[in-house]
Structures are given as C-alpha cells and as structure tokens.
Design a protein around this motif. Structure first.
Motif, PDB file in Angstrom:
ATOM      1  N   LEU A 196      19.951 -15.476 -20.625  1.00  0.00           N
ATOM      2  CA  LEU A 196      20.419 -14.975 -21.916  1.00  0.00           C
ATOM      3  C   LEU A 196      21.314 -16.033 -22.551  1.00  0.00           C
ATOM      4  O   LEU A 196      22.532 -16.043 -22.382  1.00  0.00           O
ATOM      5  N   VAL A 197      20.702 -16.951 -23.289  1.00  0.00           N
ATOM      6  CA  VAL A 197      21.441 -18.032 -23.944  1.00  0.00           C
ATOM      7  C   VAL A 197      20.955 -18.170 -25.378  1.00  0.00           C
ATOM      8  O   VAL A 197      19.879 -17.698 -25.751  1.00  0.00           O
ATOM      9  N   ASP A 198      21.809 -18.826 -26.186  1.00  0.00           N
ATOM     10  CA  ASP A 198      21.511 -19.072 -27.596  1.00  0.00           C
ATOM     11  C   ASP A 198      21.137 -17.775 -28.320  1.00  0.00           C
ATOM     12  O   ASP A 198      20.093 -17.658 -28.946  1.00  0.00           O
ATOM     13  N   TYR A 199      22.018 -16.800 -28.188  1.00  0.00           N
ATOM     14  CA  TYR A 199      21.855 -15.523 -28.881  1.00  0.00           C
ATOM     15  C   TYR A 199      23.155 -15.192 -29.597  1.00  0.00           C
ATOM     16  O   TYR A 199      24.206 -15.806 -29.332  1.00  0.00           O
ATOM     17  N   ASP A 200      23.124 -14.228 -30.486  1.00  0.00           N
ATOM     18  CA  ASP A 200      24.289 -13.821 -31.265  1.00  0.00           C
ATOM     19  C   ASP A 200      24.900 -12.590 -30.614  1.00  0.00           C
ATOM     20  O   ASP A 200      24.382 -11.475 -30.754  1.00  0.00           O
ATOM     21  N   THR A 247      28.679 -18.593 -31.286  1.00  0.00           N
ATOM     22  CA  THR A 247      29.262 -19.660 -30.464  1.00  0.00           C
ATOM     23  C   THR A 247      29.303 -19.270 -28.998  1.00  0.00           C
ATOM     24  O   THR A 247      28.904 -20.050 -28.122  1.00  0.00           O
ATOM     25  N   ILE A 248      29.780 -18.056 -28.712  1.00  0.00           N
ATOM     26  CA  ILE A 248      29.911 -17.680 -27.298  1.00  0.00           C
ATOM     27  C   ILE A 248      28.540 -17.422 -26.661  1.00  0.00           C
ATOM     28  O   ILE A 248      28.400 -17.481 -25.442  1.00  0.00           O
ATOM     29  N   GLY A 249      27.522 -17.165 -27.483  1.00  0.00           N
ATOM     30  CA  GLY A 249      26.181 -16.992 -26.950  1.00  0.00           C
ATOM     31  C   GLY A 249      25.430 -18.288 -26.755  1.00  0.00           C
ATOM     32  O   GLY A 249      24.318 -18.288 -26.221  1.00  0.00           O
ATOM     33  N   SER A 250      26.045 -19.398 -27.159  1.00  0.00           N
ATOM     34  CA  SER A 250      25.345 -20.683 -27.100  1.00  0.00           C
ATOM     35  C   SER A 250      25.268 -21.211 -25.679  1.00  0.00           C
ATOM     36  O   SER A 250      26.128 -20.931 -24.826  1.00  0.00           O
ATOM     37  N   GLU A 251      24.246 -21.988 -25.425  1.00  0.00           N
ATOM     38  CA  GLU A 251      24.070 -22.575 -24.093  1.00  0.00           C
ATOM     39  C   GLU A 251      25.205 -23.528 -23.757  1.00  0.00           C
ATOM     40  O   GLU A 251      25.668 -23.587 -22.612  1.00  0.00           O
ATOM     41  N   ASP A 252      25.709 -24.261 -24.760  1.00  0.00           N
ATOM     42  CA  ASP A 252      26.793 -25.211 -24.515  1.00  0.00           C
ATOM     43  C   ASP A 252      28.057 -24.514 -24.031  1.00  0.00           C
ATOM     44  O   ASP A 252      28.695 -24.944 -23.057  1.00  0.00           O
ATOM     45  N   MET A 253      28.458 -23.432 -24.705  1.00  0.00           N
ATOM     46  CA  MET A 253      29.684 -22.754 -24.303  1.00  0.00           C
ATOM     47  C   MET A 253      29.509 -22.040 -22.976  1.00  0.00           C
ATOM     48  O   MET A 253      30.441 -21.956 -22.174  1.00  0.00           O
ATOM     49  N   GLN A 254      28.309 -21.557 -22.700  1.00  0.00           N
ATOM     50  CA  GLN A 254      28.082 -20.921 -21.402  1.00  0.00           C
ATOM     51  C   GLN A 254      28.152 -21.952 -20.270  1.00  0.00           C
ATOM     52  O   GLN A 254      28.575 -21.628 -19.156  1.00  0.00           O
ATOM     53  N   ALA A 255      27.784 -23.180 -20.570  1.00  0.00           N
ATOM     54  CA  ALA A 255      27.938 -24.248 -19.574  1.00  0.00           C
ATOM     55  C   ALA A 255      29.415 -24.510 -19.302  1.00  0.00           C
ATOM     56  O   ALA A 255      29.823 -24.734 -18.150  1.00  0.00           O
ATOM     57  N   HIS A 256      30.237 -24.480 -20.359  1.00  0.00           N
ATOM     58  CA  HIS A 256      31.684 -24.646 -20.154  1.00  0.00           C
ATOM     59  C   HIS A 256      32.254 -23.527 -19.287  1.00  0.00           C
ATOM     60  O   HIS A 256      33.111 -23.770 -18.424  1.00  0.00           O
ATOM     61  N   ALA A 257      31.794 -22.304 -19.508  1.00  0.00           N
ATOM     62  CA  ALA A 257      32.269 -21.175 -18.700  1.00  0.00           C
ATOM     63  C   ALA A 257      31.918 -21.379 -17.224  1.00  0.00           C
ATOM     64  O   ALA A 257      32.739 -21.128 -16.336  1.00  0.00           O
ATOM     65  N   VAL A 285      52.581 -30.179 -11.893  1.00  0.00           N
ATOM     66  CA  VAL A 285      51.602 -30.028 -12.952  1.00  0.00           C
ATOM     67  C   VAL A 285      50.284 -29.537 -12.360  1.00  0.00           C
ATOM     68  O   VAL A 285      49.979 -29.771 -11.181  1.00  0.00           O
ATOM     69  N   VAL A 286      49.522 -28.846 -13.191  1.00  0.00           N
ATOM     70  CA  VAL A 286      48.210 -28.340 -12.789  1.00  0.00           C
ATOM     71  C   VAL A 286      47.153 -29.046 -13.626  1.00  0.00           C
ATOM     72  O   VAL A 286      47.256 -29.105 -14.860  1.00  0.00           O
ATOM     73  N   GLU A 287      46.152 -29.574 -12.949  1.00  0.00           N
ATOM     74  CA  GLU A 287      45.063 -30.289 -13.613  1.00  0.00           C
ATOM     75  C   GLU A 287      43.850 -29.365 -13.752  1.00  0.00           C
ATOM     76  O   GLU A 287      43.468 -28.692 -12.791  1.00  0.00           O
ATOM     77  N   PHE A 288      43.262 -29.351 -14.957  1.00  0.00           N
ATOM     78  CA  PHE A 288      42.108 -28.497 -15.237  1.00  0.00           C
ATOM     79  C   PHE A 288      40.889 -29.347 -15.591  1.00  0.00           C
ATOM     80  O   PHE A 288      41.014 -30.462 -16.108  1.00  0.00           O
ATOM     81  N   HIS A 289      39.727 -28.770 -15.348  1.00  0.00           N
ATOM     82  CA  HIS A 289      38.476 -29.403 -15.759  1.00  0.00           C
ATOM     83  C   HIS A 289      38.402 -29.411 -17.289  1.00  0.00           C
ATOM     84  O   HIS A 289      38.925 -28.508 -17.948  1.00  0.00           O
ATOM     85  N   PRO A 290      37.751 -30.425 -17.884  1.00  0.00           N
ATOM     86  CA  PRO A 290      37.639 -30.466 -19.351  1.00  0.00           C
ATOM     87  C   PRO A 290      37.030 -29.198 -19.964  1.00  0.00           C
ATOM     88  O   PRO A 290      37.364 -28.838 -21.099  1.00  0.00           O
ATOM     89  N   SER A 291      36.175 -28.503 -19.224  1.00  0.00           N
ATOM     90  CA  SER A 291      35.580 -27.286 -19.767  1.00  0.00           C
ATOM     91  C   SER A 291      36.620 -26.187 -19.963  1.00  0.00           C
ATOM     92  O   SER A 291      36.502 -25.359 -20.869  1.00  0.00           O
ATOM     93  N   TYR A 292      37.638 -26.169 -19.112  1.00  0.00           N
ATOM     94  CA  TYR A 292      38.732 -25.215 -19.308  1.00  0.00           C
ATOM     95  C   TYR A 292      39.383 -25.459 -20.669  1.00  0.00           C
ATOM     96  O   TYR A 292      39.645 -24.513 -21.426  1.00  0.00           O
ATOM     97  N   HIS A 293      39.631 -26.702 -20.976  1.00  0.00           N
ATOM     98  CA  HIS A 293      40.282 -27.019 -22.253  1.00  0.00           C
ATOM     99  C   HIS A 293      39.364 -26.707 -23.435  1.00  0.00           C
ATOM    100  O   HIS A 293      39.840 -26.288 -24.501  1.00  0.00           O
ATOM    101  N   ALA A 294      38.067 -26.875 -23.253  1.00  0.00           N
ATOM    102  CA  ALA A 294      37.130 -26.514 -24.328  1.00  0.00           C
ATOM    103  C   ALA A 294      37.180 -25.018 -24.601  1.00  0.00           C
ATOM    104  O   ALA A 294      37.155 -24.575 -25.759  1.00  0.00           O
ATOM    105  N   LEU A 295      37.269 -24.206 -23.544  1.00  0.00           N
ATOM    106  CA  LEU A 295      37.360 -22.757 -23.709  1.00  0.00           C
ATOM    107  C   LEU A 295      38.690 -22.363 -24.341  1.00  0.00           C
ATOM    108  O   LEU A 295      38.737 -21.492 -25.218  1.00  0.00           O
TER     109      LEU A 295
END
Length: 543
Positions: free
Chosen positions: A12-16, A46-56, A78-88
């Motif tokens: 279920l990707v690229d849906y509204d 946006t949240i249904g997009s394949e790109d954002m689901q990859a970040h999740a 300090v705590v280090e996060f993956h770049p996808s965390y920052h994208a979310l």
C-alpha cells in the motif's frame, strides 16, 4: 529461478491517506463543517508516498545511538539519529503538529488532531517529542518570561535538529520528565531535589539533583520536570543549554530498549546540579504538569486511532488482492465479518478522538469544557485499550506475512509493537479510570453527558437503554473497582451517538447491535450474520 511469484499483494504505497479515509472526512465535516482540508489532502498524499514510507522503515531499523563522551573523554550526552528520523521530524513540524495550534485560529486543534492521526499512520514514534511540545506550550505560561522567549520558536514550523543553544535555533522542541524509579505514576514519591539558586531574567532559579527513570526524547531543547522544592513537588523548566551558552548538567545514563517506539530515544537521566527555573508556584507541580497530561492523553487517543486506521488499511489492501479457495479473501464470508468489525472499531475510535479534539478548540464554552474533562480519560482508556487486540486481528488477516518484519517492511508488525505504548504512556488504564471518577465527582457531568447523547436518542433501542442507565451510574460513581466499566460504557455510548450523526445507517446499526445490545462475541469477526458488511467494508477501503 524455480517458480513464479504470484498471488502476493502489492504494498500500500503512493496512495492518498486522507481522501481514502471517508470516516475521518465525515467526522471532520460534522465537527467543523466549514473547515478547509487542503493541507490534510496534501499531507495525506505525502504520508502515503513510497519515499516517506521508506523513511519510516529506516528510522525504525536504524535506531538512535547514545554518545555519552567524545573521543577525548569529555562528557557530551548526545543522541545520534538516522537521517530518516530527521526527515520525519521535518515533515511533522512543518505540518504544525507541535506547538503551532496555540498560535492559530478557529478549529486549529481539530485540524491538528486530524493531521496527527494521518501522520501516525506513517510513523508514530517520532511523534513523541511533537506531542510533548504541543502539551507543554500552554503550561509554560506559568513562567511568563520563559514563555515569551520560547513560545515563538515552539510554534515555528522550522525543524532545527542542531545541538546548540536555543537562541541560535529557528525552532525548538520540548519534552517532559516526571517518573522516577520508585514512584512511576505516583509522582509525589519523587526524590529529585531542587535548591534555590537565585533569580534572573527567567525568574526563580534552582539547581536540581536526582534522576528520571523515563525521560523521553532527550535531544529536545528543554523539558518540564518535577522535583521536590521546600514547599513540595514543583514544576521546573529545564533547558539542555544554560543561558550563558554552557551545556546543562543533564547526564543521559542509557537509552531504553523498548518493545516498540524504536525511532524515538527514551532515556534514563541524572541531574547533577542541573539549572532549572520555576514554572507556576512552589508545591503546585502536580496540577501544573497535569495540564500537559490532558493534551498528551488526547494524543494517545488520536495516535491509537491513527494506528488502527493504518492496520485496517493494511488488512484491506491485502485481502482485496489475495485469493484463497477460489476467490479474493475480501469476498470470503468469514473474512468479511472480521474486516467489517475492524472497520466499525476504527471508525468509532476516529469519531471519539476527533470529538474530543473539538472540545479543546472551545474550552470557553461550558459544555465543551466539561466534555474535555470527561472524555479525555474515557477516550484515552478505551481507544488505547482496544488497540493491541485490534492490531493482532488485523495482522491475522495477513497471516504469516503480517508477522514478518522483513527488514522493517512489515508495517503491521511495527504497528503491533507500537500499540501497547499509548495505553501505558501518560497513565495506564487504572490511572485513567480513577481520573474519570475524579471528573464525575465534581458534578454536572451526568447532565453534560445527557446533552451530548441527546441528538441520537430514539434512533436505536440499545443506545436508549445505555443512555438511560448512565446518569445514575455517574451520580453513584464511588467504587474504584467499577471505574473501568464506567469508562468503557461512556465511551461506547458517545461513540454510538457520534456515529448516528455522521456515519451511514449500516455503520450505526451494526455498532449498536454489537457493542451496546450484546449481539457480538468475544473476538473481532463475530458480528450478527445479517449486518451489511459489504457497505461497511466499502466505506473503509483506503483506495
């Protein structure tokens, strides 16, 4: 290759996610008929997009890492996060899910609630600092100087992840620190000590020494915490950086290894003479911080309703495409019953959560103020209690495929691990039930609930019987052992009344017959055989 792969559903990707959520759209139209949903449509895509689901997926797969010291042996915490965390985080802050509603106009909290639910469908653990920032913003008014300086940045839609003083940042986030090892929900048992250290531009200054057993999102820019001052438990503003540009004495001991909520860093900390500023009055810390509790409890209900919706969407997406015994699963009678039952539960959760959010937009209205007080523990208790059972049943619709993580691609497995958190965070079930008793003992609640249910009276005999019994039960509410049942039944009655007003007749009738009249079993998929399951399922399809 030994075989062809077939009869496996496409993801279920690229849906509204908003346009496909008819129950949410109808609930919004009921609670705010003139509200502009353009931004929700944009967020849904946006949240249904394949790109954002990859970040999740990546933010949960590559979990936060704690660095207590640098390579020269100096303490850094300090705590280090993956770049996808920052994208979310950038998406949630940019969508105004944090402190923004406090600076906006009509229906700001309701619109924010709908967006919060949508974002939860994408990824829920990054919403912990977002929810806390939303909750602490009004509580900061207990220190006008801090509120004036920090307020604009708490409402900023610019996400700034840098570990630098707040004065250098375009936007900030805040967290909370209440529980200690020995007390848990009993924050009056806290032992962290606050010693007065003078006065400056932010008001009365203290030094804190002690610990917090659960200190979520430690990379926030500041926190509201509880500590023992001479007058008793008191609320304090605790920044990561002091105004002089030095790092505050907040020592992160370790990160929690949790069942779910993987992308979020939850920690244990010690305060070694950390500098903090008084918020409110000495000795009034519990009432001060409970103001935030109502907001975060709202978000627990919203978050679980959003997770339910995504679990349902995953189950529907699978059963529409997957065939068994000669036809699609969604056409099998037993599966239809399960899916329709889940759809009823999801729509009822959405209806109750958004109704509660509406109350926070109009707290100057006496009825809405009572509803916010009554429905906050009710919604938090009931929706969150249903979550884990709901996710398990939705997972079963996918069979073994639902149980497999598959490198983080197993969305419903992630949801299942996430579900218990909202029931525990900000007060577990018993705390909510006891809070309901405190609410109803203050009077006027029975009349307020009767007014809330009045528009649906006469529409179904089961609801009428339920509604008739509630006023006396509220007036006689003295037994703590009965408090959970009362919370459950108020939730069910309000959900039924809401469905009568903004859901089709098939949904309302099935809900009343199953949840109120008892024509239902002890598991999902036990609806009466003559319920219009096709209409209920069609209404909930995500595409």
């Amino acid at each position: 290759m030994t075989h062809d792969v077939f009869n496996q559903p496409a993801p279920l990707v690229d849906y509204d996610a908003f346009s496909g959520n008819q129950p949410m759209r109808d609930a919004l139209a009921f609670n705010a008929p003139s509200v502009d949903t353009t931004h929700l449509q944009r967020l849904g895509r946006t949240i249904g997009s394949e790109d954002m689901q990859a970040h999740a997926r990546l933010a949960n797969l590559h979990t936060p890492t704690l660095h207590t010291h640098d390579r020269f042996g100096q303490r850094i915490d300090v705590v280090e996060f993956h770049p996808s965390y920052h994208a979310l985080m950038s998406l949630s802050v940019g969508s105004g899910l944090h402190g923004t509603p406090w600076k906006e106009g009509a229906h700001a909290h309701l619109q924010r609630a709908a967006a919060f639910m949508l974002f939860t469908e994408l990824e829920s653990s990054t919403l912990c600092p977002i929810s806390m920032t939303y909750a602490v913003t009004p509580a900061l008014q207990g220190n006008p100087a801090v509120a004036a300086e920090w307020g604009p940045k708490l409402a900023s839609r610019a996400y700034d992840p840098r570990f630098v003083p707040a004065a250098q940042k375009t936007g900030v986030t805040m967290g909370m620190g209440m529980t200690e090892k020995q007390g848990g929900s009993d924050v009056r048992a806290n032992t962290t000590q606050a010693v007065h250290d003078g006065r400056d531009g932010w008001g009365e200054r203290y030094l804190l020494t002690g610990h917090k057993w659960f200190f979520s999102a430690p990379m926030c820019d500041a926190f509201l915490v509880l500590a023992q001052a001479p007058a008793g438990i008191t609320c304090f503003f605790l920044p990561r950086w002091r105004p002089d540009g030095t790092v505050n004495a907040i020592r992160i001991q370790r990160l929690k290894d949790k069942l779910g909520n993987k992308a979020n860093a939850s920690s244990e900390v010690e305060f070694d003479g950390a500098t903090a500023w008084l918020v409110g009055e000495e000795g009034r810390g519990v009432p001060q911080i409970l103001e935030m509790g109502n907001m975060t409890r709202l978000d627990c209900a919203l978050g679980t309703a959003g997770l339910m919706r995504q679990a349902l969407s995953q189950a529907l997406n699978h059963t529409v495409q997957r065939s068994a015994f000669g036809k699609p699963l969604v056409e099998q009678p037993a599966m239809k019953n399960v899916l329709a039952d889940l759809a009823l539960e999801s729509e009822a959760a959405t209806a109750l959560a958004l109704r509660l959010a509406r109350a926070f937009d109009t707290l100057d209205d006496p009825h809405e103020k009572l509803m916010s007080r009554l429905l906050t523990p009710v919604a938090k208790f009931w929706i969150c209690k249903r979550g884990s059972h709901f996710a398990q049943e939705a997972m079963e619709c996918l069979g073994g495929n639902g149980y497999v993580e598959a490198g983080g691609e197993g969305v419903i497995a992630r949801i299942y691990r996430e579900m218990p958190l909202n029931s525990i965070w900000e007060g577990a079930g018993n705390i909510m039930a006891l809070d309901l008793l405190r609410a109803v003992r203050k009077g006027a609640m029975a009349d307020a609930l009767a007014a809330e249910l009045a528009p649906a009276r006469g529409a179904h005999p089961a609801l009428d019987r339920f509604a008739d019994a509630l006023p006396k039960r509220i007036d006689d509410a003295t037994s703590e052992s009965d408090a959970r049942r009362l919370a459950q039944d108020i939730a069910l009655a309000v959900q039924a009344a809401l469905l009568r007003q903004h859901a089709p007749g098939a949904v309302f009738d099935a809900f009343c017959r199953s949840r109120l009249a008892g024509d239902w079993g002890f598991a999902f998929g036990t609806l009466p055989s003559n319920v219009d399951v096709d209409a209920i399922i069609a209404r909930s399809l995500p595409r």
